[in-house]
Design a protein around this motif. Structure first.
Motif, PDB file in Angstrom:
ATOM      1  N   ARG A 294     -41.656  28.835 -10.262  1.00 49.64           N
ATOM      2  CA  ARG A 294     -41.524  29.302  -8.873  1.00 49.64           C
ATOM      3  C   ARG A 294     -41.265  30.803  -8.914  1.00 49.64           C
ATOM      4  O   ARG A 294     -40.215  31.248  -9.375  1.00 49.64           O
ATOM      5  N   THR A 295     -42.230  31.593  -8.447  1.00 47.99           N
ATOM      6  CA  THR A 295     -42.157  33.041  -8.612  1.00 47.99           C
ATOM      7  C   THR A 295     -41.619  33.772  -7.386  1.00 47.99           C
ATOM      8  O   THR A 295     -41.337  34.962  -7.459  1.00 47.99           O
ATOM      9  N   SER A 296     -41.500  33.090  -6.261  1.00 54.52           N
ATOM     10  CA  SER A 296     -41.044  33.772  -5.047  1.00 54.52           C
ATOM     11  C   SER A 296     -39.561  34.093  -5.094  1.00 54.52           C
ATOM     12  O   SER A 296     -39.067  34.859  -4.268  1.00 54.52           O
ATOM     13  N   LEU A 297     -38.853  33.513  -6.059  1.00 52.20           N
ATOM     14  CA  LEU A 297     -37.424  33.771  -6.197  1.00 52.20           C
ATOM     15  C   LEU A 297     -37.089  33.786  -7.682  1.00 52.20           C
ATOM     16  O   LEU A 297     -37.521  32.907  -8.425  1.00 52.20           O
ATOM     17  N   VAL A 298     -36.366  34.816  -8.118  1.00 57.14           N
ATOM     18  CA  VAL A 298     -35.960  34.897  -9.519  1.00 57.14           C
ATOM     19  C   VAL A 298     -34.443  34.926  -9.587  1.00 57.14           C
ATOM     20  O   VAL A 298     -33.767  35.303  -8.626  1.00 57.14           O
ATOM     21  N   ARG A 299     -33.927  34.505 -10.717  1.00 59.58           N
ATOM     22  CA  ARG A 299     -32.490  34.622 -10.969  1.00 59.58           C
ATOM     23  C   ARG A 299     -32.293  35.672 -12.055  1.00 59.58           C
ATOM     24  O   ARG A 299     -32.912  35.599 -13.111  1.00 59.58           O
ATOM     25  N   VAL A 300     -31.475  36.665 -11.750  1.00 57.59           N
ATOM     26  CA  VAL A 300     -31.189  37.747 -12.694  1.00 57.59           C
ATOM     27  C   VAL A 300     -29.839  37.422 -13.337  1.00 57.59           C
ATOM     28  O   VAL A 300     -28.827  37.263 -12.648  1.00 57.59           O
ATOM     29  N   VAL A 301     -29.846  37.313 -14.654  1.00 60.53           N
ATOM     30  CA  VAL A 301     -28.670  36.873 -15.400  1.00 60.53           C
ATOM     31  C   VAL A 301     -27.980  38.076 -16.028  1.00 60.53           C
ATOM     32  O   VAL A 301     -28.636  38.945 -16.616  1.00 60.53           O
ATOM     33  N   VAL A 302     -26.659  38.125 -15.899  1.00 60.66           N
ATOM     34  CA  VAL A 302     -25.856  39.196 -16.481  1.00 60.66           C
ATOM     35  C   VAL A 302     -24.615  38.564 -17.082  1.00 60.66           C
ATOM     36  O   VAL A 302     -24.157  37.507 -16.624  1.00 60.66           O
ATOM     37  N   TYR A 303     -24.073  39.181 -18.127  1.00 52.50           N
ATOM     38  CA  TYR A 303     -22.855  38.687 -18.766  1.00 52.50           C
ATOM     39  C   TYR A 303     -21.751  39.725 -18.575  1.00 52.50           C
ATOM     40  O   TYR A 303     -21.854  40.851 -19.065  1.00 52.50           O
ATOM     41  N   ILE A 304     -20.725  39.337 -17.837  1.00 49.54           N
ATOM     42  CA  ILE A 304     -19.637  40.250 -17.480  1.00 49.54           C
ATOM     43  C   ILE A 304     -18.580  40.210 -18.570  1.00 49.54           C
ATOM     44  O   ILE A 304     -18.095  39.129 -18.924  1.00 49.54           O
ATOM     45  N   PRO A 305     -18.190  41.378 -19.127  1.00 47.39           N
ATOM     46  CA  PRO A 305     -17.191  41.389 -20.200  1.00 47.39           C
ATOM     47  C   PRO A 305     -15.826  40.924 -19.709  1.00 47.39           C
ATOM     48  O   PRO A 305     -15.519  40.955 -18.510  1.00 47.39           O
ATOM     49  N   ASP A 306     -15.010  40.526 -20.659  1.00 52.99           N
ATOM     50  CA  ASP A 306     -13.719  39.912 -20.370  1.00 52.99           C
ATOM     51  C   ASP A 306     -12.848  40.771 -19.455  1.00 52.99           C
ATOM     52  O   ASP A 306     -12.243  40.268 -18.514  1.00 52.99           O
ATOM     53  N   LYS A 307     -12.805  42.066 -19.687  1.00 48.90           N
ATOM     54  CA  LYS A 307     -11.893  42.923 -18.920  1.00 48.90           C
ATOM     55  C   LYS A 307     -12.306  43.051 -17.462  1.00 48.90           C
ATOM     56  O   LYS A 307     -11.485  43.401 -16.610  1.00 48.90           O
ATOM     57  N   GLU A 308     -13.593  42.773 -17.155  1.00 51.19           N
ATOM     58  CA  GLU A 308     -14.054  42.873 -15.779  1.00 51.19           C
ATOM     59  C   GLU A 308     -14.094  41.521 -15.072  1.00 51.19           C
ATOM     60  O   GLU A 308     -14.295  41.463 -13.857  1.00 51.19           O
ATOM     61  N   VAL A 309     -13.922  40.436 -15.811  1.00 52.81           N
ATOM     62  CA  VAL A 309     -14.030  39.093 -15.238  1.00 52.81           C
ATOM     63  C   VAL A 309     -13.085  38.878 -14.058  1.00 52.81           C
ATOM     64  O   VAL A 309     -13.480  38.296 -13.038  1.00 52.81           O
ATOM     65  N   PRO A 310     -11.802  39.314 -14.118  1.00 53.43           N
ATOM     66  CA  PRO A 310     -10.907  39.049 -12.979  1.00 53.43           C
ATOM     67  C   PRO A 310     -11.364  39.667 -11.670  1.00 53.43           C
ATOM     68  O   PRO A 310     -10.913  39.246 -10.601  1.00 53.43           O
ATOM     69  N   TYR A 311     -12.237  40.663 -11.731  1.00 52.19           N
ATOM     70  CA  TYR A 311     -12.642  41.372 -10.521  1.00 52.19           C
ATOM     71  C   TYR A 311     -13.996  40.902  -9.991  1.00 52.19           C
ATOM     72  O   TYR A 311     -14.438  41.370  -8.936  1.00 52.19           O
ATOM     73  N   ALA A 312     -14.664  40.009 -10.709  1.00 57.08           N
ATOM     74  CA  ALA A 312     -15.996  39.545 -10.309  1.00 57.08           C
ATOM     75  C   ALA A 312     -15.871  38.335  -9.392  1.00 57.08           C
ATOM     76  O   ALA A 312     -15.161  37.366  -9.701  1.00 57.08           O
ATOM     77  N   HIS A 313     -16.570  38.387  -8.255  1.00 59.63           N
ATOM     78  CA  HIS A 313     -16.537  37.289  -7.296  1.00 59.63           C
ATOM     79  C   HIS A 313     -17.930  37.081  -6.712  1.00 59.63           C
ATOM     80  O   HIS A 313     -18.742  38.014  -6.636  1.00 59.63           O
ATOM     81  N   VAL A 314     -18.198  35.852  -6.314  1.00 58.97           N
ATOM     82  CA  VAL A 314     -19.454  35.562  -5.621  1.00 58.97           C
ATOM     83  C   VAL A 314     -19.502  36.403  -4.344  1.00 58.97           C
ATOM     84  O   VAL A 314     -18.539  36.465  -3.584  1.00 58.97           O
ATOM     85  N   GLY A 315     -20.626  37.066  -4.121  1.00 56.36           N
ATOM     86  CA  GLY A 315     -20.777  37.920  -2.959  1.00 56.36           C
ATOM     87  C   GLY A 315     -20.630  39.399  -3.249  1.00 56.36           C
ATOM     88  O   GLY A 315     -20.915  40.238  -2.376  1.00 56.36           O
ATOM     89  N   ASN A 356     -38.672  37.632  -4.560  1.00 51.92           N
ATOM     90  CA  ASN A 356     -39.749  38.251  -5.349  1.00 51.92           C
ATOM     91  C   ASN A 356     -41.092  37.898  -4.720  1.00 51.92           C
ATOM     92  O   ASN A 356     -41.999  37.384  -5.374  1.00 51.92           O
ATOM     93  N   GLU A 357     -41.181  38.165  -3.413  1.00 48.63           N
ATOM     94  CA  GLU A 357     -42.376  37.769  -2.677  1.00 48.63           C
ATOM     95  C   GLU A 357     -43.634  38.463  -3.192  1.00 48.63           C
ATOM     96  O   GLU A 357     -44.715  37.886  -3.179  1.00 48.63           O
ATOM     97  N   ASP A 358     -43.507  39.709  -3.653  1.00 48.20           N
ATOM     98  CA  ASP A 358     -44.695  40.420  -4.142  1.00 48.20           C
ATOM     99  C   ASP A 358     -44.991  40.135  -5.607  1.00 48.20           C
ATOM    100  O   ASP A 358     -45.985  40.617  -6.149  1.00 48.20           O
ATOM    101  N   GLY A 359     -44.134  39.340  -6.270  1.00 49.99           N
ATOM    102  CA  GLY A 359     -44.384  38.966  -7.655  1.00 49.99           C
ATOM    103  C   GLY A 359     -44.232  40.093  -8.649  1.00 49.99           C
ATOM    104  O   GLY A 359     -44.703  39.982  -9.793  1.00 49.99           O
TER     105      GLY A 359
END
Length: 454
Positions: A294-315, A356-359
């Motif tokens: 399914r190309t109209s939507l992609v998921r971009v994956v990132v790995y947040i380091p330990d020291k920044e984890v407490p500050y990461a939130h959905v949104g 990713n509507e334009d692919g």
């Protein structure tokens, strides 16, 4: 003669020595004449003791906490499509890169035996449905027979009632004539006639009783026939249900001969060609026939380091740039986080759903993601180049110019992004803070401060 020789030797040596001295003096005079005269240099003026420095002032608004991390793009949904049945690839309608729609038939496998199974299952089902109709007809006949038996029983009961009433009348009549005969009012022959009539009625009553019993048994027999017919109907329907299930199963397996796209997307992998023998996935570990993404939507994956984890939130707001798409910046938010760190890397997986509507974005593209972990606070900010010494436990030091003298002050710092540092206390907006303090600058040094132009 010896004296004459010694005298000549001495004279020769003196001449040689005198020549050597002359030669040396000649070359010395020539060398001195070739060298330029050394000019007269005035003594240097003693250096000033005042150190020149550049200063800046803290700006209102704390530093926002953000981080920049490598990331990679992946298809939001992708499916490996395998064959459920074995057979020869008869039809193939798509290839690598073909756009597809949900429900579209991608290929068809020829499996003749499945068609035969469907025909056999359909015939069996028709047979069982006919048996159901026969059983229902027998049940209907049994119900009618039961109703006839019940009607006969009702008639027998009515007949018995009539005979019982007749018997009561004849018995009274016989008793009356018998009494009259004793008083010689009627002849004995007439009494005998009434007795015969009574006995005839008694026989009729007995016959009616027997008819009632017979009709009752007929009802029971009819009920048994009805129950048997009902059981036959249930059995026939069960057989029909089994036959229908077998037919549906045959049709289901036949439908597996068609490979269908599960959603709108693009074919990214095709492993077989028309005419190839396809083995059922249940019978081997071969590659999938197709991979649909399914190309109209992609998921971009990132790995947040330990020291920044407490500050990461959905949104949390993010901006993404891919190396292969220079100049394009994709904005989004963190769609989901793992809430668990990888024990090997001590980082937490997070994902961003990116339209990713334009692919333009394709699977495995590499880039960087800027994550806004926390907004700026209502504090002050200084350039990081103002700091001196090592930072420890949220503490640092800066030089502040007061009355023409550099004063080293301890400060408390917050967020630090490598360019700016958040000042929690120790510096006011009116303080002139030295930028890039010169090496060797110490507390109490007299300085000449100039405001930074940047």
């Amino acid at each position: 003669m010896a004296k004459a020789i010694r005298k000549r030797t001495w004279i020769f040596g003196a001449v040689v020595a005198a020549g050597a001295v002359g030669a040396i003096n000649y070359f010395r005079v020539s060398t001195d004449a070739a060298q330029p005269a050394v000019p007269h240099v005035k003594p240097a003026t003693a250096p000033s003791t005042v150190t020149r420095v550049t200063t800046t002032r803290a700006q209102a608004g704390g530093a926002a906490r953000q981080t920049s991390l490598p990331c990679s793009a992946h298809w939001h949904d992708h499916a490996d499509l395998f064959a459920k049945v074995s057979g020869y690839l008869e039809e193939q309608n798509v290839d690598i890169g073909s756009p597809v729609e949900k429900g579209q038939v991608l290929s068809r496998i020829a499996v003749p035996e499945l068609e035969s199974d469907i025909e056999h299952a359909e015939a069996t089902r028709e047979q069982t449905l006919a048996a159901v109709k026969q059983a229902e007809a027998r049940k209907a006949a049994a119900v009618i027979g039961q109703r006839v038996a019940e009607a006969t029983h009702a008639k027998a009961i009515a007949d018995r009632g009539r005979w019982v009433a007749e018997h009561t009348f004849r018995e009274k009549e016989y008793q009356r004539f018998k009494a009259l005969n004793k008083s010689d009012s009627v002849q004995a022959a007439l009494v005998d006639e009434k007795l015969f009539q009574l006995q005839s009625v008694e026989a009729g009553v007995q016959s009616a009783e027997a008819a009632v019993l017979t009709s009752r048994e007929q009802i029971a027999a009819a009920q048994a026939q009805t129950d048997l017919a009902d059981a036959d109907v249930s059995a026939a329907k069960a057989h029909a249900h089994v036959a229908t299930a077998a037919l549906n199963k045959a049709k289901l397996y036949a439908s597996f001969a068609e490979i269908v796209s599960p959603y709108d997307g693009v074919i990214t992998v095709r492993n077989y060609h028309r005419g190839d023998f396809i083995r059922s996935a249940e019978k081997g570990n071969g590659p999938p026939m197709f991979v649909v993404a399914r190309t109209s939507l992609v998921r971009v994956v990132v790995y947040i380091p330990d020291k920044e984890v407490p500050y990461a939130h959905v949104g949390d707001a993010v901006s993404i740039e891919f190396d292969s798409l220079p100049g394009r910046v994709f904005a989004g938010t963190l769609s989901r986080i793992a809430y668990s760190e990888d024990r090997n890397t001590r980082s937490m997986r997070a994902e961003v759903d990116l339209p990713n509507e334009d692919g333009a974005i394709v699977d495995q593209m590499y880039g960087r993601m800027q994550i806004q972990l926390e907004p700026s606070a209502e504090t002050l900010t200084l350039p990081s180049v103002c700091l001196v010494g090592d930072l420890a436990a949220g503490k640092g030091q800066v030089f502040i110019v007061r009355d023409g003298v550099a004063r080293k002050e301890s400060i408390s710092i917050g967020a630090h992004d490598g360019v700016n540092v958040e000042i929690l206390d120790g510096v006011t907006a009116e303080d002139n803070v030295i930028v890039r303090p010169p090496a060797g600058l110490s507390d109490g040094t007299e300085v000449h401060a100039e405001a930074s132009r940047s």
